[in-house]
Design a protein around this motif. Sequence first.
Motif, PDB file in Angstrom:
ATOM      1  N   ARG A 350      51.368 -31.955   4.842  1.00 36.17           N
ATOM      2  CA  ARG A 350      52.812 -31.243   4.883  1.00 36.17           C
ATOM      3  C   ARG A 350      53.748 -31.163   3.795  1.00 36.17           C
ATOM      4  N   THR A 351      53.742 -32.225   3.063  1.00 38.12           N
ATOM      5  CA  THR A 351      54.736 -32.362   1.924  1.00 38.12           C
ATOM      6  C   THR A 351      54.117 -32.207   0.722  1.00 38.12           C
ATOM      7  N   GLY A 352      52.651 -32.210   0.781  1.00 35.99           N
ATOM      8  CA  GLY A 352      52.255 -31.722  -0.754  1.00 35.99           C
ATOM      9  C   GLY A 352      52.239 -33.058  -1.837  1.00 35.99           C
ATOM     10  N   ARG A 353      52.612 -34.044  -1.425  1.00 37.83           N
ATOM     11  CA  ARG A 353      52.190 -35.226  -2.240  1.00 37.83           C
ATOM     12  C   ARG A 353      52.351 -36.494  -1.272  1.00 37.83           C
ATOM     13  N   LEU A 354      51.635 -37.493  -1.812  1.00 39.65           N
ATOM     14  CA  LEU A 354      51.356 -38.874  -1.023  1.00 39.65           C
ATOM     15  C   LEU A 354      52.798 -39.702  -1.497  1.00 39.65           C
ATOM     16  N   ASP A 355      53.513 -39.881  -0.248  1.00 37.62           N
ATOM     17  CA  ASP A 355      54.542 -40.647  -0.396  1.00 37.62           C
ATOM     18  C   ASP A 355      54.852 -41.523   0.798  1.00 37.62           C
ATOM     19  N   TRP A 356      55.864 -42.488   0.729  1.00 30.59           N
ATOM     20  CA  TRP A 356      55.913 -43.344   1.725  1.00 30.59           C
ATOM     21  C   TRP A 356      57.640 -43.716   2.171  1.00 30.59           C
ATOM     22  N   THR A 357      57.923 -43.887   3.393  1.00 34.49           N
ATOM     23  CA  THR A 357      59.518 -44.346   3.446  1.00 34.49           C
ATOM     24  C   THR A 357      59.379 -45.706   4.117  1.00 34.49           C
ATOM     25  N   LEU A 358      60.415 -46.385   3.235  1.00 37.64           N
ATOM     26  CA  LEU A 358      60.631 -47.836   3.542  1.00 37.64           C
ATOM     27  C   LEU A 358      61.938 -47.797   4.609  1.00 37.64           C
ATOM     28  N   ARG A 359      61.769 -48.076   5.828  1.00 34.75           N
ATOM     29  CA  ARG A 359      62.945 -48.030   6.743  1.00 34.75           C
ATOM     30  C   ARG A 359      63.124 -49.507   7.189  1.00 34.75           C
ATOM     31  N   ARG A 360      64.501 -49.827   7.013  1.00 31.06           N
ATOM     32  CA  ARG A 360      65.118 -51.197   7.370  1.00 31.06           C
ATOM     33  C   ARG A 360      65.305 -51.163   8.701  1.00 31.06           C
ATOM     34  N   LEU A 361      64.818 -52.351   9.321  1.00 28.97           N
ATOM     35  CA  LEU A 361      64.911 -52.691  10.766  1.00 28.97           C
ATOM     36  C   LEU A 361      66.054 -53.654  10.965  1.00 28.97           C
ATOM     37  N   ASP A 362      66.366 -53.560  12.222  1.00 28.50           N
ATOM     38  CA  ASP A 362      67.739 -54.553  12.783  1.00 28.50           C
ATOM     39  C   ASP A 362      67.226 -55.673  13.018  1.00 28.50           C
ATOM     40  N   LEU A 574      49.335 -49.844  -5.213  1.00 34.51           N
ATOM     41  CA  LEU A 574      49.302 -49.315  -6.523  1.00 34.51           C
ATOM     42  C   LEU A 574      50.614 -48.490  -6.866  1.00 34.51           C
ATOM     43  N   ALA A 575      50.947 -47.532  -5.775  1.00 33.10           N
ATOM     44  CA  ALA A 575      52.231 -46.868  -5.746  1.00 33.10           C
ATOM     45  C   ALA A 575      53.473 -47.779  -5.908  1.00 33.10           C
ATOM     46  N   SER A 577      53.774 -50.930  -6.822  1.00 32.58           N
ATOM     47  CA  SER A 577      54.028 -51.727  -8.019  1.00 32.58           C
ATOM     48  C   SER A 577      54.257 -50.633  -9.026  1.00 32.58           C
ATOM     49  N   GLY A 578      53.918 -49.461  -9.234  1.00 32.45           N
ATOM     50  CA  GLY A 578      54.190 -48.704 -10.326  1.00 32.45           C
ATOM     51  C   GLY A 578      55.564 -48.117 -10.225  1.00 32.45           C
ATOM     52  N   SER A 579      56.115 -47.963  -8.807  1.00 29.29           N
ATOM     53  CA  SER A 579      57.527 -47.322  -8.561  1.00 29.29           C
ATOM     54  C   SER A 579      58.613 -48.402  -9.246  1.00 29.29           C
ATOM     55  N   ILE A 580      58.321 -49.734  -8.452  1.00 29.01           N
ATOM     56  CA  ILE A 580      59.271 -50.747  -8.836  1.00 29.01           C
ATOM     57  C   ILE A 580      59.511 -51.390 -10.349  1.00 29.01           C
ATOM     58  N   SER A 581      58.459 -50.877 -10.995  1.00 28.45           N
ATOM     59  CA  SER A 581      58.222 -51.340 -12.386  1.00 28.45           C
ATOM     60  C   SER A 581      58.569 -50.359 -13.516  1.00 28.45           C
ATOM     61  N   GLN A 582      58.662 -49.024 -13.011  1.00 32.87           N
ATOM     62  CA  GLN A 582      58.754 -47.911 -13.955  1.00 32.87           C
ATOM     63  C   GLN A 582      59.803 -48.213 -14.693  1.00 32.87           C
ATOM     64  N   SER A 583      59.688 -47.777 -15.989  1.00 33.25           N
ATOM     65  CA  SER A 583      60.675 -47.805 -17.236  1.00 33.25           C
ATOM     66  C   SER A 583      60.761 -49.053 -17.530  1.00 33.25           C
ATOM     67  N   ARG A 584      60.011 -50.099 -17.299  1.00 29.99           N
ATOM     68  CA  ARG A 584      59.893 -51.295 -17.689  1.00 29.99           C
ATOM     69  C   ARG A 584      58.498 -51.917 -17.957  1.00 29.99           C
ATOM     70  N   GLY A 585      58.444 -52.419 -19.375  1.00 35.62           N
ATOM     71  CA  GLY A 585      57.010 -52.550 -19.664  1.00 35.62           C
ATOM     72  C   GLY A 585      56.461 -53.796 -18.944  1.00 35.62           C
TER      73      GLY A 585
END
Length: 586
Positions: A350-362, A574-575, A577-585
């Motif tokens: 449906r979205t055309g890409r692989l992604d996830w949503t992190l939703r905070r629980l109470d 994998l996604a 680790s890549g997202s949280i470290s992007q722009s940092r070596g």
Amino acid sequence: MSALAALCRLRPVVLALAAGSLIPVATCASASADARPAAPARQAAAAERVLKDDVALTPGKGGVVRVKETIVYQFAGGSGFQRTFPTRTHESVSQDRVYQLAALRATSPDGGPTRVSTSSGDTDTKVKVSGGKLTGAHTVVLEYDLRGAIDQLGSAEELRWPAAGGWRVPVDEATATVDATAMIRSVNCFAGPLESTIGCTQYYTNHAHTQGIYTQREMLPGEYLTVVAGLPPGTTGGHAIYERRHTVATAFSVNAVTGGVLLGLLVLLGGGVLALYLLRGRDARVVGKHASAGDQAPVVGTEFEPPNGVRPGQIGTLIDEQADVIDVTATIVDLAVRGYLLIEEEDRARTGRLDWTLRRLDRPVVDLLPYERILLDALMTGRDGAPRDAVKLSELGGTFATKLAQVRAAMYDDVVKQGWFARRPDTVRSRWTVFGIALTVLGIAATVALAVTTEWALAGLALIIAGAALAYGGQYMPAKTARGSTVLAHTIGFRAFLERGAIPDGDDVASRQRIALFSRFLPYAVVFDVVGKWAETVKDAGERAEGADNLYWYEGPAEWDLSNFAESMRTFTLATSGSISQSRGL
């Protein structure tokens, strides 16, 4: 030309007929004088040259050759002359033969220059004899003592020396004489450049064979007359003089000093290995005992529990002594498993890409460790600082890297607070690495300085090696405490269980229990990189348990079930680790 001058060219005929001739002979002399420039004018116009270079060599005891050189030099307004003596030859890569000139002095019987000065180059010595402004021919007697020209050749001695030459002007005639106190066995000579093998004009010995005589005519600037005389054994006792030449090869030569430094380096490195064993060896010793006693229950037999109260991020930092990005990723999964987050996989169709949503629980955060609370707040805080209830994983790319450092620092602080390390592992590594780099830089500077000035450059090289070893070895310097080693021992046993990827099956472990157990241990599997094997344990649980097509903490898209979970989780880690470290070596 005047007719009178032409007639004077027939001077023999004129002289023969002088008695009957009306032309006086003196007229021819007068005409000849009028037709040529005066003698002083001719001398002033002539170029400078050596009219005669006569050298007398007298070998003496100790191999000292006394040289007396009589020079007849044609001046043309200059203040002196210069002669070049070859005083050093490169015999090999690391050795030079040296010729020493001493007691240089100059005299002149007819007012020639007598002031002597010398300047040394790499392979020669320039001798300059100067005085006032001079014209015409003057005689200068140059005397000096020569050492190093006599060498032992077999059982005999040989005198070899470029006796004449090395002038910047032509030489009309050069002669040399070797006066020996013993019978000269052989003579030879060469003319031309120093390496020339062309014989000179003439060479011979006198009737008593105690004197060698050498002659060369018409030498060009820079050419030499090299004389050779073979002498009986023990005539002078002279030897060639050799000096070690300072080159890259000699600068790094092995001698008593450099050998001692290298030996000291071996001792130092050996001591360093021993120190590392003492610091880290206790880890291995405690682990080797299987941690039968301590603050954590041992993992033995069929036990498959992680150390009590130890979180995945803590275990990841404990194992390799580094708070890696994968440890942070495992912590995110653990927060979801424990009910603080819900991970929703979006429908790629449906979205055309692989992604996830992190939703905070109470759920209250009182049970979270400091680094977990920092991580959760960082995930659920927008760029403007406002809290948010959900965030897409793709939105973290390029924005979370600055907060990642805070999370990792808190993880290092946590393992120290737990008593597993005496000091933060990253701080220990940094100190040793900085010290090693500083020692390496110092070693490079010392090596360059020593290579230029001495033969001890190997000592500086030893510093470079030691510095590099410390910089590399610094990565292994953090040491666990006995408490940390005990926890590590239990962790190793638990990791072996996860690597087997098998949950005891049967009536005691229903499908839903398997799913709950799988979820609980999955964050640890992320740290140990065994997600694929561990996911196999619940691959068919959805078929066994009604409504088990999703996990309580992970929701997949339509038509998704647990058989797809292994690939989904592999891609998610994998996604993330890549997202949280992007722009940092990292």
